[in-house]
Design a protein around this motif. Structure first.
Motif, PDB file in Angstrom:
ATOM      1  N   ARG A 666      -7.049  53.729  12.094  1.00 45.23           N
ATOM      2  CA  ARG A 666      -6.972  52.402  11.506  1.00 45.23           C
ATOM      3  C   ARG A 666      -6.460  52.530  10.074  1.00 45.23           C
ATOM      4  NH1 ARG A 666     -13.114  51.089  13.304  1.00 45.23           N
ATOM      5  NH2 ARG A 666     -12.739  50.198  15.371  1.00 45.23           N
ATOM      6  N   THR A 667      -6.073  51.403   9.493  1.00 44.81           N
ATOM      7  CA  THR A 667      -5.601  51.380   8.106  1.00 44.81           C
ATOM      8  C   THR A 667      -6.408  50.345   7.328  1.00 44.81           C
ATOM      9  OG1 THR A 667      -3.376  52.010   8.779  1.00 44.81           O
ATOM     10  CG2 THR A 667      -3.623  51.055   6.599  1.00 44.81           C
ATOM     11  N   LEU A 668      -6.848  50.748   6.137  1.00 40.08           N
ATOM     12  CA  LEU A 668      -7.565  49.813   5.271  1.00 40.08           C
ATOM     13  C   LEU A 668      -6.534  48.907   4.578  1.00 40.08           C
ATOM     14  CD1 LEU A 668     -10.585  49.453   4.679  1.00 40.08           C
ATOM     15  CD2 LEU A 668     -10.226  50.750   2.566  1.00 40.08           C
ATOM     16  N   ARG A 669      -6.748  47.598   4.697  1.00 40.10           N
ATOM     17  CA  ARG A 669      -5.770  46.653   4.156  1.00 40.10           C
ATOM     18  C   ARG A 669      -5.587  46.841   2.654  1.00 40.10           C
ATOM     19  NH1 ARG A 669      -8.399  41.992   6.515  1.00 40.10           N
ATOM     20  NH2 ARG A 669      -8.340  41.139   4.372  1.00 40.10           N
ATOM     21  N   PRO A 670      -4.380  46.631   2.123  1.00 38.66           N
ATOM     22  CA  PRO A 670      -4.140  46.831   0.686  1.00 38.66           C
ATOM     23  C   PRO A 670      -5.005  45.942  -0.202  1.00 38.66           C
ATOM     24  CG  PRO A 670      -2.071  46.720   1.880  1.00 38.66           C
ATOM     25  CD  PRO A 670      -3.131  46.342   2.848  1.00 38.66           C
ATOM     26  N   ASP A 671      -5.369  44.750   0.271  1.00 41.48           N
ATOM     27  CA  ASP A 671      -6.167  43.875  -0.588  1.00 41.48           C
ATOM     28  C   ASP A 671      -7.617  44.331  -0.684  1.00 41.48           C
ATOM     29  OD1 ASP A 671      -6.809  43.312   2.012  1.00 41.48           O
ATOM     30  OD2 ASP A 671      -6.956  41.146   1.721  1.00 41.48           O
ATOM     31  N   ARG A 672      -7.990  45.403   0.044  1.00 40.16           N
ATOM     32  CA  ARG A 672      -9.340  45.952  -0.042  1.00 40.16           C
ATOM     33  C   ARG A 672      -9.388  47.177  -0.946  1.00 40.16           C
ATOM     34  NH1 ARG A 672     -12.133  41.694   1.010  1.00 40.16           N
ATOM     35  NH2 ARG A 672     -11.360  40.650   2.902  1.00 40.16           N
ATOM     36  N   VAL A 673      -8.280  47.509  -1.576  1.00 41.35           N
ATOM     37  CA  VAL A 673      -8.221  48.667  -2.474  1.00 41.35           C
ATOM     38  C   VAL A 673      -7.501  48.245  -3.749  1.00 41.35           C
ATOM     39  CG1 VAL A 673      -7.478  51.045  -2.772  1.00 41.35           C
ATOM     40  CG2 VAL A 673      -8.100  50.228  -0.498  1.00 41.35           C
ATOM     41  N   VAL A 674      -8.082  48.590  -4.913  1.00 36.32           N
ATOM     42  CA  VAL A 674      -7.444  48.291  -6.192  1.00 36.32           C
ATOM     43  C   VAL A 674      -7.565  49.508  -7.091  1.00 36.32           C
ATOM     44  CG1 VAL A 674      -9.568  47.239  -7.110  1.00 36.32           C
ATOM     45  CG2 VAL A 674      -7.340  46.680  -8.136  1.00 36.32           C
ATOM     46  N   THR A 675      -6.485  49.795  -7.824  1.00 34.53           N
ATOM     47  CA  THR A 675      -6.441  50.983  -8.683  1.00 34.53           C
ATOM     48  C   THR A 675      -5.972  50.587 -10.085  1.00 34.53           C
ATOM     49  OG1 THR A 675      -5.869  52.338  -6.761  1.00 34.53           O
ATOM     50  CG2 THR A 675      -5.507  53.297  -8.938  1.00 34.53           C
ATOM     51  N   TRP A 676      -6.649  51.146 -11.122  1.00 31.30           N
ATOM     52  CA  TRP A 676      -6.247  50.924 -12.509  1.00 31.30           C
ATOM     53  C   TRP A 676      -5.998  52.260 -13.200  1.00 31.30           C
ATOM     54  CZ3 TRP A 676     -10.605  48.292 -10.542  1.00 31.30           C
ATOM     55  CH2 TRP A 676     -10.441  46.892 -10.424  1.00 31.30           C
ATOM     56  N   ASP A 677      -4.921  52.369 -13.911  1.00 32.85           N
ATOM     57  CA  ASP A 677      -4.717  53.504 -14.797  1.00 32.85           C
ATOM     58  C   ASP A 677      -5.407  53.176 -16.126  1.00 32.85           C
ATOM     59  OD1 ASP A 677      -3.190  55.064 -13.062  1.00 32.85           O
ATOM     60  OD2 ASP A 677      -1.404  53.876 -13.522  1.00 32.85           O
TER      61      ASP A 677
END
Length: 797
Positions: A666-677
């Motif tokens: 399965r793939t985790l939807r992009p809107d369920r992951v957030v990344t900050w530098d």
């Protein structure tokens, strides 16, 4: 040298025969003289013994000694001198023989000057009538011409009644046709014939075995006149041979299976009808040693389980019955030797009252029951009953000995089967207790599994699999196979599974995990074999370890001598992944290699052990091709795919256990992951906390904001202060809320308790107390992660 023969000197009664013997030593001196020689030649023994042979022979004695000096035997005609001077000519047979005092010659003398009169010969009819066997003469039409008294008694007809009949008419039996065929063959070929038949004649009780000799009869001119028939009753020898054949067959047929009921059926199938007309095997229930004392007295009647029967008088098909409960008199289990109960025995009547099947047997004419205890090493397992109701012959002593030997072999095989069943149950219980009872809940893959233990006496093996959730919503898939079978293999499997879970918990890459696992097996082998230098390879195993990340769809795999996994892609093609074939675990010091690939969403990864595809009767590549075809078949669910694949690929009986683990990605939807530098500046912490608060609001997780902001502040501050840029923060909404902070440093944080006046040191302790799980993993730096359960157990989106 000795002279002997037969002659009737004058004055002796007609028919009197004398043995004429003379013994001569190597010098030609007479050393022995018989009474027959005295009557034949007139010399008394004391007058001739000690004198040279010249005193007896009219011929040259010296020439005779020379002619017989080298030959072991010699035949010829010589002339002796009677005491009154007349010559006596006859045949001489000379034997050279070795004695305790040297070598002498034994002379055999046969007179030719007094031919026997007809009265000297026994009548031929006497020989025919009083021959120690059945005799008959048949003409060229194979009809009786002459019989002796034994043949009359055997067929129950007189010679007058038999004359003109064929043997098939006198003894109507299929074997009689064989006898006639042999007679015809004897006349056609002119050669004697021999055959063995088994039939019942009118004058015998039951079927007997007969050895039959046939000889063609011809006159001096060679004209065929008939056939001579001679038969001898060889029943005792035949029955002894049949008992021996039955024992030999029992050695190859009884105990071929480690199944109790099948072993009991093998006994009754062998015994009926060769030993008895019916047979049953009843076994005592297996007692729990913890609750039943071994010397507990038996109740009367005894409750047993009937595991084999063949057949009832009404059971013409002879099929073995299904196991059922039954009762027997207690005395049938307490006897130590085979015992026969005849009609009217109280125990037989009690048995008929206790068992409906026994009642039918008795009513059907059962006249004898032989009960034989099934005993092994002093323990009674049950009893075997042999019943005769069709044949009228009673059980003989030899039958009791034969039954005792058959049941002794059966009892040993049943005991072995019970030991095997007990050990197998222990191993299977241990195996199942060490396997995952249910596969862990996670979002990365949908999983289905199937495990089948070996179905032969090889026993349970060391196949195993596991699904291990990892940090960052990832999952580890592992499958392995320990070399060997039984409890030892299961125990080793349990150790390896525990070790893999421990190593996976610290997030080691697949190749490093297999390296640590290899070191563990080497140490286990060293612990079991002491300081022996040859311990590598003593404990062997194969293993395949894979890690799948549903965010990046990356899959990292490493193999330790295990079969390559199969991959079913979403468009329907199946391929076997080409992984570097690392060495099996336990060899020590050899490298492993990780392979990384990207899997489309919905890909099906199949991990399996060699017991699934390998079979002695099938080529290995054929097994892989069957697996490829089975995986590509559509099914209602992933578990249905798993079950159908096992059914299609694995045979019904297999000498190795098998495991199959299926994982659909399965793939985790992009809107369920957030990344900050994150800028490596302490002032960047406040904006990061604000961004986190906004993201949680968007996910409807405001109630986690306070704790999450504290965790983010602590982890980001530590990364800025003690780590190396770049610093990155990632929030993942999966089955839990995951907070990850990464930097380029490999320095591991330590959890410690701050003292009263310490200004720092409370950060990680605070994180540990506010979260359900936390940890560190290393990959191009380090990542510190922490997980919080979602409020109300909210599922992943």
């Amino acid at each position: 040298m000795t002279l002997f023969g037969s002659a009737s000197p004058a004055g002796d009664p007609p028919g009197t025969t004398d043995v004429i013997t003379v013994t001569v030593d190597e010098r030609g001196v007479v050393t022995g003289w018989s009474e027959g020689a005295t009557r034949r030649f007139g010399h008394r023994g004391e007058d001739i013994v000690g004198r040279p042979l010249d005193a007896l022979l009219a011929d040259d004695a010296k020439a005779l000694m020379e002619r017989t000096a080298e030959a072991q035997t010699w035949k010829g005609e010589v002339t002796a001198r009677h005491r009154d001077g007349r010559p006596v000519t006859g045949a001489l047979l000379v034997h050279r023989r070795r004695t305790a005092t040297g070598t002498d010659r034994l002379l055999v003398w046969g007179a030719t000057d007094a031919p026997p009169t007809p009265r000297d010969r026994l009548p031929v009819d006497w020989c025919f009538e009083q021959a120690p066997c059945i005799m008959a003469v048949f003409d060229t039409d194979l009809r009786y011409v002459h019989v002796n008294a034994d043949e009359e008694r055997a067929v129950g007809l007189s010679e007058t009644q038999l004359r003109g009949l064929r043997v098939t008419q006198a003894v109507p039996d299929p074997e009689s046709a064989r006898i006639e065929s042999a007679m015809r063959r004897a006349m056609e070929t002119g050669e004697r014939q021999y055959l063995e038949v088994h039939l019942q004649v009118a004058g015998a009780r039951g079927a007997h075995a007969w050895a039959i000799h046939l000889a063609p009869l011809a006159d001096p001119a060679g004209r065929l006149g008939g056939v001579c028939f001679a038969a001898q009753d060889t029943t005792e020898r035949y029955e002894a041979r049949q008992r021996l054949l039955l024992l030999n067959e029992a050695g190859t047929r009884i105990g071929t299976s480690l199944d109790v009921a099948r072993t009991a059926r093998q006994l009754v199938e062998l015994a009926v009808p060769r030993l008895a007309d019916a047979a049953v095997v009843d076994l005592l229930p297996v007692l729990d040693d913890a609750t039943e004392p071994p010397d507990a007295p038996l109740a009367d009647p005894v409750a047993l389980q009937r595991v084999a029967r063949r057949p009832d008088p009404q059971d013409t098909a002879g099929a073995a019955a299904t196991p059922c409960d039954t009762s027997l008199p207690v005395e049938w289990l307490t006897v130590r030797e085979p015992t026969v109960y005849g009609t009217g025995a109280p125990a037989l009547a009690r048995w008929a009252r206790l068992d409906p099947q026994a009642e039918r047997l008795v009513e059907g004419g059962a006249h004898e029951v032989m009960t034989v205890p099934l005993r092994v090493r002093g323990t009674t397992l049950g009893t075997a009953l042999f019943i005769r109701h069709r044949s009228s012959a009673p059980f003989a002593r030899e039958d009791l000995l034969l039954a005792g030997e058959l049941t002794a072999r059966t009892a040993g095989s049943i005991e072995n089967a019970r030991y095997y069943a007990r050990e197998r149950a222990i191993a299977v219980t241990l195996q199942h207790s060490l396997m995952p009872r249910r596969l862990a809940d996670q979002t990365a893959v949908q999983v289905a599994s199937h495990y089948l233990p070996a179905s032969t006496r090889a026993g349970v093996g060391g196949d195993w699999f596991d699904v291990i959730p990892l940090s960052g919503a990832r999952v580890a898939l592992v499958i392995g196979d320990v070399v060997g079978h039984g409890i030892q293999a299961s125990a080793t499997m349990g150790r390896l599974r525990t070790a893999v879970r421990t190593l996976a918990d610290i997030d080691l890459p697949p190749d490093e995990l297999l390296t640590h696992l290899d070191d563990l097996i080497v140490r286990l082998a060293a612990d079991e074999h002491g300081d022996s230098p040859h311990v590598q390879g003593e404990i062997g195993a194969t293993c395949l370890y894979a890690v799948y990340d549903p965010i990046t769809r990356a899959c990292a795999l490493a193999s330790a001598g295990h079969l390559p996994p199969a991959l079913l892609r979403p468009h329907g093609t199946v391929e076997f992944l080409d992984l570097p074939a690392g060495p099996p675990l336990g060899l020590g010091g050899l490298p492993f290699e990780t392979t990384e690939l990207e899997l489309p969403e919905g890909s099906l990864l199949a991990l399996y052990t060699n017991g699934l595809v390998e079979r002695r009767s099938r080529d290995f590549d054929k097994g892989l091709e069957t697996l490829r075809h089975a995986l590509a078949q559509p099914a209602d669910s992933l578990q249905a795919v798993c079950d159908a694949t096992v059914h299609a690929v694995r045979p019904a009986r297999q000498d190795d256990d098998a495991a199959l683990l299926l994982a659909r990605t399965r793939t985790l939807r992009p809107d369920r992951v957030v990344t900050w530098d994150v800028t490596p500046d302490p002032t960047a912490v406040a904006p990061v906390r604000r961004d986190v608060r906004d993201r949680l609001a968007a996910w409807d997780l405001e109630e986690l904001s306070f704790v999450t902001e504290l965790i983010v502040s602590e982890l980001v501050t530590n990364a800025i202060r003690y780590g190396q840029p770049p610093v990155r923060l990632r929030l993942i909404r999966d089955r839990s809320l995951i907070c990850e902070v990464s930097d380029n440093s490999v320095t591991a944080p330590r959890l410690k308790r701050a003292r009263t006046f310490d200004e720092g040191g409370r950060g990680l302790l605070l994180v540990a107390q506010l979260t359900q799980r936390w940890g560190t993993r290393y990959a191009q730096g380090k990542t510190i992660w922490a997980e919080q359960d979602l409020p109300g157990g909210a599922p992943a989106a």
